[in-house]
Design a protein around this motif. Structure first.
Motif, mmCIF file in Angstrom:
data_model
loop_
_atom_site.group_PDB
_atom_site.id
_atom_site.type_symbol
_atom_site.label_atom_id
_atom_site.label_comp_id
_atom_site.label_asym_id
_atom_site.label_seq_id
_atom_site.Cartn_x
_atom_site.Cartn_y
_atom_site.Cartn_z
ATOM 1 N N LEU A 200 48.725 43.186 15.705
ATOM 2 C CA LEU A 200 48.320 44.067 14.798
ATOM 3 C C LEU A 200 47.432 45.442 15.005
ATOM 4 O O LEU A 200 47.876 46.255 14.623
ATOM 5 C CB LEU A 200 48.260 43.344 13.524
ATOM 6 N N LYS A 201 46.254 43.931 15.254
ATOM 7 C CA LYS A 201 45.939 45.403 15.663
ATOM 8 C C LYS A 201 46.036 46.738 17.339
ATOM 9 O O LYS A 201 45.819 47.889 16.860
ATOM 10 C CB LYS A 201 44.088 44.637 16.272
ATOM 11 N N ASP A 202 46.385 45.973 18.132
ATOM 12 C CA ASP A 202 47.396 46.707 18.855
ATOM 13 C C ASP A 202 48.186 47.890 17.994
ATOM 14 O O ASP A 202 48.137 48.784 18.616
ATOM 15 C CB ASP A 202 48.163 45.738 20.129
ATOM 16 N N LYS A 203 48.868 47.111 17.398
ATOM 17 C CA LYS A 203 49.426 48.124 17.129
ATOM 18 C C LYS A 203 49.553 49.215 16.321
ATOM 19 O O LYS A 203 49.631 50.673 16.188
ATOM 20 C CB LYS A 203 50.419 47.231 15.787
ATOM 21 N N LYS A 204 48.181 49.123 14.947
ATOM 22 C CA LYS A 204 47.562 50.061 14.441
ATOM 23 C C LYS A 204 47.130 51.301 15.205
ATOM 24 O O LYS A 204 46.953 52.600 15.385
ATOM 25 C CB LYS A 204 46.428 49.203 14.173
ATOM 26 N N ARG A 205 46.826 50.186 16.187
ATOM 27 C CA ARG A 205 46.077 51.910 17.410
ATOM 28 C C ARG A 205 46.777 52.496 18.012
ATOM 29 O O ARG A 205 46.756 53.082 18.502
ATOM 30 C CB ARG A 205 44.908 50.558 18.476
ATOM 31 N N PHE A 206 47.853 51.774 18.183
ATOM 32 C CA PHE A 206 49.493 52.588 18.999
ATOM 33 C C PHE A 206 49.162 53.768 18.325
ATOM 34 O O PHE A 206 50.025 55.075 18.342
ATOM 35 C CB PHE A 206 50.585 52.043 19.700
ATOM 36 N N GLU A 207 49.768 53.416 16.232
ATOM 37 C CA GLU A 207 50.300 54.637 15.708
ATOM 38 C C GLU A 207 48.855 55.461 14.988
ATOM 39 O O GLU A 207 49.375 56.396 15.240
ATOM 40 C CB GLU A 207 50.424 53.461 14.373
ATOM 41 N N LYS A 208 47.474 55.299 14.871
ATOM 42 C CA LYS A 208 46.420 55.385 15.015
ATOM 43 C C LYS A 208 46.857 57.033 16.634
ATOM 44 O O LYS A 208 46.232 58.102 15.814
ATOM 45 C CB LYS A 208 45.085 55.154 15.376
ATOM 46 N N ALA A 209 46.628 56.365 17.456
ATOM 47 C CA ALA A 209 46.833 57.840 19.364
ATOM 48 C C ALA A 209 48.152 58.189 18.671
ATOM 49 O O ALA A 209 47.269 59.366 19.389
ATOM 50 C CB ALA A 209 46.971 56.342 20.359
ATOM 51 N N ASN A 210 49.051 57.811 17.885
ATOM 52 C CA ASN A 210 49.996 59.041 17.895
ATOM 53 C C ASN A 210 50.032 60.107 17.112
ATOM 54 O O ASN A 210 50.192 60.104 15.531
ATOM 55 C CB ASN A 210 51.353 58.093 17.280
ATOM 56 N N GLN A 211 49.480 61.068 17.581
ATOM 57 C CA GLN A 211 49.371 62.600 16.699
ATOM 58 C C GLN A 211 50.426 63.140 16.217
ATOM 59 O O GLN A 211 50.314 63.885 14.892
ATOM 60 C CB GLN A 211 48.090 62.758 18.021
ATOM 61 N N ASP A 212 51.435 63.469 17.050
ATOM 62 C CA ASP A 212 52.188 64.420 17.043
ATOM 63 C C ASP A 212 53.994 63.561 15.805
ATOM 64 O O ASP A 212 54.236 64.198 16.066
ATOM 65 C CB ASP A 212 53.243 65.200 17.884
ATOM 66 N N LEU A 213 53.260 62.643 16.044
ATOM 67 C CA LEU A 213 54.489 61.452 14.299
ATOM 68 C C LEU A 213 55.234 61.552 15.714
ATOM 69 O O LEU A 213 56.671 61.221 14.969
ATOM 70 C CB LEU A 213 54.358 62.451 13.407
ATOM 71 N N ASP A 214 56.233 62.034 16.424
ATOM 72 C CA ASP A 214 57.049 62.083 17.126
ATOM 73 C C ASP A 214 57.159 59.856 18.183
ATOM 74 O O ASP A 214 56.418 59.692 17.318
ATOM 75 C CB ASP A 214 57.361 62.387 19.055
ATOM 76 N N PRO A 215 58.317 59.087 17.566
ATOM 77 C CA PRO A 215 58.287 58.456 17.787
ATOM 78 C C PRO A 215 57.689 57.157 18.724
ATOM 79 O O PRO A 215 56.979 55.999 18.103
ATOM 80 C CB PRO A 215 59.579 57.978 17.990
ATOM 81 N N GLY A 216 57.369 57.746 20.167
ATOM 82 C CA GLY A 216 56.247 57.392 20.942
ATOM 83 C C GLY A 216 55.405 58.032 21.089
ATOM 84 O O GLY A 216 54.662 59.004 20.829
#
Length: 312
Positions: A148-164
């Motif tokens: 879950l921590k990895d997922k939160k970091r993944f989401e935080k890294a996503n700046q342009d809000l595209d799926p990946g």
């Protein structure tokens, strides 16, 4: 302690450097020539290629690298210059590794890494945990928390809000310590893990985690070491707790300290006139210590134009 920082390249570099740094000054005083080459020139992937270089080309590229380390062009390499070069090398190869990983994770080659692709690369399947449901098995629950921590970091890294994640975002995910917009996330993640009373700081007791002192016995050696680190390395304002910036110095790998230690080691070994700096002549005279032309881990930098080319 785990913050969820998972950069493979940086982790390998730190493990390598920390391990060899501790052995560099062993009881027999044996000099680790391979460690010096590793720190200044990289890993051992190009050993065979190094052997193929002519002595003239080896000499030319070595002098080019020495020139680049010498930031003020005064003809000497100081501790600061050596340390800066080693830190730059850490970051360069970490970024190169992340770029290579990006290609491996991007399964459909669409220029972005999705959360599903990340899971498939890491675990060979897509994993999806319920954020609000704890698992009974302790090991499975520990893994759920880390995932879950990895997922939160993944989401935080996503700046342009595209799926990946695009390449820049993927680097931010793998190396949040290198990206400014991830700094607050790194701090908050550390506070969530260690700030048990929610006051926005980490006390010595919180720093030590689950350890509880037994009044009848002296603290074990590792506790004394950790207390010393807390008091002398991290708690800069000596108020008995770590504020967010002090906390950052704890949870982010201390590349600067590692690089400084190795810079001092190189000067100790190669400084012939005791002026605490290295001339080109001293390095070339000690070339078998600094590089060694035999089939050992010579390093990547002599085969990477980023380092030996005239325009760095």
């Amino acid at each position: 302690m785990r913050l969820g920082l998972r950069p493979a390249a940086m982790g390998l570099l730190l493990l390598l450097l920390c391990a060899t740094a501790s052995s560099a000054g062993d009881s027999q005083g044996e000099h680790r020539t391979d460690y010096d080459r590793e720190a200044l020139l990289g890993g051992q992937e190009e050993v065979d290629e190094y052997v193929k270089l002519t002595p003239e080309e080896q000499h030319k590229r070595l002098k080019s690298i020495i020139k680049k380390i010498d930031l003020d062009s005064d003809g000497f390499l100081t501790e600061s210059e050596l340390s800066s070069w080693i830190q730059m090398s850490f970051k360069h190869y970490a970024m190169q590794e992340a770029k290579q990983q990006f290609v491996e994770y991007d399964k459909n080659s669409d220029g972005s890494v999705s959360w599903d692709e990340y899971n498939i690369q890491m675990y060979d399947r897509v994993i999806d945990f319920d954020e609000n449901t704890a698992l009974d098995d302790a090991e499975e629950e520990s893994f759920r928390q880390l995932h879950l921590k990895d997922k939160k970091r993944f989401e935080k890294a996503n700046q342009d809000l595209d799926p990946g994640l695009n390449l820049e975002e993927f680097i931010a995910f793998e190396h949040p310590e290198e990206v400014d917009y991830m700094t607050e996330f790194v701090i908050q993640e550390a506070l969530e893990e260690h700030d048990k009373n929610g006051d926005g700081f980490v006390s010595l007791e919180e720093f030590l985690g689950d350890y509880r002192r037994d009044p009848a016995n002296e603290d074990p050696e590792w506790i004394l070491v950790e207390k010393d680190r807390f008091l002398n390395d991290y708690d800069k304002d000596t108020d008995g707790r770590l504020d967010p910036q002090e906390l950052l110095s704890w949870v982010v790998p201390n590349n600067q300290g590692i690089a400084q230690e190795e810079a001092l080691h190189l000067i100790d070994e190669m400084d012939l006139n005791s002026d605490r700096k290295l001339s080109e002549a001293e390095i070339l005279e000690n070339q078998d210590l600094f590089l060694t032309s035999e089939a050992t881990d010579y390093g990547r930098q002599l085969h990477d134009e980023y380092f030996y080319h005239d325009e760095l």
